[in-house]
Design a protein around this motif. Structure first.
Motif, short mmCIF file in Angstrom:
data_model
loop_
_atom_site.label_atom_id
_atom_site.label_comp_id
_atom_site.label_asym_id
_atom_site.label_seq_id
_atom_site.Cartn_x
_atom_site.Cartn_y
_atom_site.Cartn_z
N GLU A 159 -9.73 -7.53 -11.06
CA GLU A 159 -9.64 -8.87 -10.47
C GLU A 159 -10.27 -9.94 -11.37
OE1 GLU A 159 -9.56 -9.25 -5.94
OE2 GLU A 159 -11.23 -7.86 -6.29
N PRO A 184 -10.97 -12.94 -13.95
CA PRO A 184 -10.19 -14.16 -14.21
C PRO A 184 -9.41 -14.12 -15.53
CG PRO A 184 -12.46 -14.69 -13.58
CD PRO A 184 -12.41 -13.22 -13.83
N ASN A 230 -0.21 -11.44 -8.85
CA ASN A 230 -0.98 -12.50 -8.19
C ASN A 230 -2.29 -11.95 -7.63
OD1 ASN A 230 -0.47 -11.29 -5.63
ND2 ASN A 230 1.49 -12.37 -5.50
N LYS A 231 -3.12 -12.84 -7.14
CA LYS A 231 -4.47 -12.48 -6.71
C LYS A 231 -4.46 -11.43 -5.60
CE LYS A 231 -8.87 -14.53 -5.30
NZ LYS A 231 -9.59 -15.80 -4.99
N ARG A 289 -3.78 -8.03 -7.02
CA ARG A 289 -4.91 -7.53 -7.79
C ARG A 289 -6.00 -7.01 -6.87
NH1 ARG A 289 -4.04 -12.42 -10.92
NH2 ARG A 289 -6.05 -13.26 -10.26
N THR A 290 -6.22 -7.70 -5.75
CA THR A 290 -7.21 -7.24 -4.77
C THR A 290 -6.80 -5.91 -4.16
OG1 THR A 290 -7.86 -9.51 -4.24
CG2 THR A 290 -8.38 -7.82 -2.61
#
Length: 669
Positions: A580, A582, A610-611, A614-615
């Motif tokens: 995760e 940046p 996308n975020k 990734r989570t």
């Protein structure tokens, strides 16, 4: 037999035939026929000699939509060298120096262009191949279809390859495809993800298209060609109008290291002089052989590209754009009127900054805080800071680039050419033999074990694992430092640079390292904080460090030598956290290392996702780890934040993560 030996044999035969005839070995009739044969042999020999020493007669490069190869200023081209030096030419041809820049052809392009669709933010690219031609269709959201453009050049071929297209049939300005192809992984990634930099654009992909236009012509050409000349054109108001970029040769060719060859070719037109040189122990003064130079000057041949150097001022920049750099192999680079080597370790930071042109990148884009180089491709900066290079001992051999590396594989080297070409190391230079060349006392393996305090034959007994650790970043991985140095906890505290001990013993603290360095080598122990005494140094760097430190730790967590020293059952939660991160490159490296751990070989993850995705990937990785750790039956340690129950000490983990150094990082590899 090589060409020179074969040709010499012909000359000897041609000389002895008439001698035999004169001595009466032939009849009158056979003597006449014999002289006819001799005449034929002499004609053939003369033709061979003439062909061997002719300058390159390749047709002019008339391409109008890309930079050209033009032989000027005494450069004759590598094809000319091949005539007399076929062995050296063959090894160079198989090296990655040759393929640093190439015209885009089916032989040079390694990326997949079979109707591949790529998307990065607002930019969509469709790659096609039509016969021998490669093209890209570009579409930008909000602007529509920009056009179909030919891919005309490539950069790189060892680990990744970049592509350049032109938007005009008559323009030599190169535009960069906003995607790069990773060779080992056989996949495309956005250009912005292939480097350690923070993306600040709200229109990803388009930033690459805009910023990288003309970059090859005025930046890449410096080191990715031989005798490159941007040749920008300006109007009477000094406004840039167009460019007529050319180079003597694409890629790093023979004359990049040996200097222009025209004088050498001319001198060796005379076969007698040529073979006198061949049999003589004296160097041929018409060409430069870096191995025959002093170690400082020899290393500068490599340093002209493998170093951080900048033009001195605007006038010097304009001169190099028009004529190319004035440095030639054998010159002293420190006396150049065009550029200077940026070396904070030799000058104070203020002195270096005072010489840097306006608009230059910040020093931390290249160096650690103490001036040690931290990016790949700049090994010369590391070498010249090494005691082995700077040694004042007149009885000790001085280290140079060629102490370990060789630009031509030797005929008796049993390694496959591809293996040699990987790092162009001399045979045995990946062992302690590299250091034993000068430090002969370590030929005794018992002496090595006593010095390293590691068992003979272990990875801890390899000189370079302690003295050249992986503290350099580039090409989406960690690389060895080329400053020969000793592990130092003090330096780690002052600069943030990992030390060799903690980069291998990933589960140990800085306090542990300081204790051992004190006991073994009498190195004073610095003052440490509670975390530095109790939490593994690698954990501190991975959770709280900046993006550069996190990238190095992400790689180290998958390094075989480190896993051998530290185990491989506990790293997954930390690599999962980096999924995760940046920074795209940090996520990519974490994914690569995670797949090397037990239970993760088939772990699926898209580092550009996308975020939310990734989570999800992080949580899935933690689930897999919980299952594998439960069956591992290994000891737990608070230093790696594992409680007695085998679970992560989450409160400490979260506290360290919250303290992460979020300063912006852009490493100019």
């Amino acid at each position: 037999m090589n060409f020179e030996g074969w040709l010499f044999g012909i000359l000897l035969f041609a000389a002895f035939v008439p001698l035999l005839a004169k001595l009466g070995g032939f009849s009158v009739q056979s003597r006449t026929a014999g002289f006819g044969v001799v005449s034929l042999w002499l004609c053939l020999t003369g033709a061979m000699v003439w062909a061997a020493v002719q300058t390159d007669q390749r047709p002019p490069d008339l391409a109008a939509n890309r930079p050209r190869e033009v032989l000027t200023d005494g450069y004759v081209g590598s094809d000319t060298c091949r005539s007399c030096h076929p062995g050296q030419h063959a090894t160079w041809s198989d090296s990655y120096h040759r393929t640093m820049t190439q015209v885009a052809t089916p032989e040079s392009v390694i990326g997949k262009f079979d109707n591949v669709r790529l998307v990065d933010g607002v930019v969509e690219a469709t790659l096609q191949r039509e016969g021998d031609q490669f093209t890209v269709d570009l579409t930008v959201r909000g602007q529509g279809h920009l056009g179909r453009y030919p891919i005309v050049m490539t950069t790189g071929s060892h680990h990744m390859q970049a592509y350049w297209f032109t938007t005009s049939d008559t323009s030599r300005i190169m535009c960069m495809l906003p995607f790069m192809f990773l060779k080992e992984d056989q996949r495309w990634v956005p250009r912005r993800a292939a480097f350690l930099e923070e993306s600040t654009s709200n229109r990803p992909g388009l930033q690459t298209l805009n910023q990288e236009r003309g970059t090859w012509n005025r930046v890449c050409i410096r080191c990715h060609t031989t005798h490159g000349q941007p040749r920008p054109m300006f109007d009477d108001k000094d406004q840039f109008t167009s460019i007529d970029t050319r180079a003597s040769e694409f890629g790093i060719a023979c004359e990049a290291c040996h200097g222009p060859g025209h004088e050498h070719v001319q001198a060796n037109r005379d076969p007698i002089q040529r073979y006198a040189n061949h049999l003589s122990d004296k160097p041929d003064e018409t060409i430069v052989n870096p191995k025959g130079l002093l170690h400082e000057v020899s290393s500068q041949v490599c340093g002209q590209c493998h170093g951080v150097n900048l033009t001195l001022h605007k006038e010097a920049a304009r001169r190099w754009e028009e004529k190319g750099f004035d440095f030639r192999p054998g010159d002293d680079m420190s006396k150049s009127s065009m550029r200077f080597m940026v070396q904070p370790g030799c000058l104070s930071t203020s002195q270096v900054k005072s010489r840097m042109p306006a608009g230059s990148p910040s020093l931390d884009s290249w160096f650690w805080e103490d001036g040690m180089i931290r990016v790949s491709g700049r090994e010369f900066n590391g070498l010249i800071e090494s005691p082995c290079f700077k040694s004042a001992d007149p009885h000790r051999k001085k280290m140079s680039c060629m102490s370990c590396h060789q630009m031509h594989q030797k005929p008796d080297d049993p390694r496959p050419r591809k293996e040699w070409a990987n790092d162009q190391l001399g045979l045995g230079m990946e062992t302690n033999r590299a250091c034993i060349q000068c430090h002969s006392q370590f030929e005794d393996t018992d002496h090595v074990a006593a010095h390293t305090h590691h068992a003979t034959g272990s990875t801890g007994s390899l000189c370079y694992n302690c003295h050249m650790p992986h503290t350099t970043y580039g090409l989406m991985k960690a690389m060895r430092s080329h400053t020969v140095d000793s592990p130092s906890v003090k330096a780690s505290l002052e600069t943030g640079r990992p030390n060799a001990c903690n980069q291998c013993h990933l589960d140990k603290t800085l306090g542990w390292t300081a204790e051992h360095l004190s006991n073994w080598y009498k190195i004073p122990k610095p003052k440490l904080s509670k975390d530095e005494q109790e939490v593994a140094a690698s954990v501190l760097w991975l959770l709280s460090g900046d993006a550069g430190q996190r990238a190095l730790m992400a790689w180290s967590y998958g390094w075989d030598d480190a896993k051998q020293a530290s185990g491989s059952h506990w790293q997954a939660p930390y690599l999962a956290q980096l999924l995760e991160d940046p920074y795209h490159a940090v996520r990519f490296i974490a994914e690569q290392s995670l797949r090397k751990l037990p239970g993760f070989a088939d772990f699926g993850y898209k580092f550009m996702g996308n975020k939310a995705r990734r989570t999800t990937a992080r949580k899935r990785a933690l689930t897999i780890w919980a299952q594998t750790a439960a069956t591992a039956n290994t000891a737990h340690s608070h230093s790696i934040l594992l409680g007695d129950d085998g679970r992560i000490l989450q409160s400490v983990f979260d506290r360290l993560l919250k303290a992460r150094n979020n300063r912006r990082i852009y490493l100019l590899e």
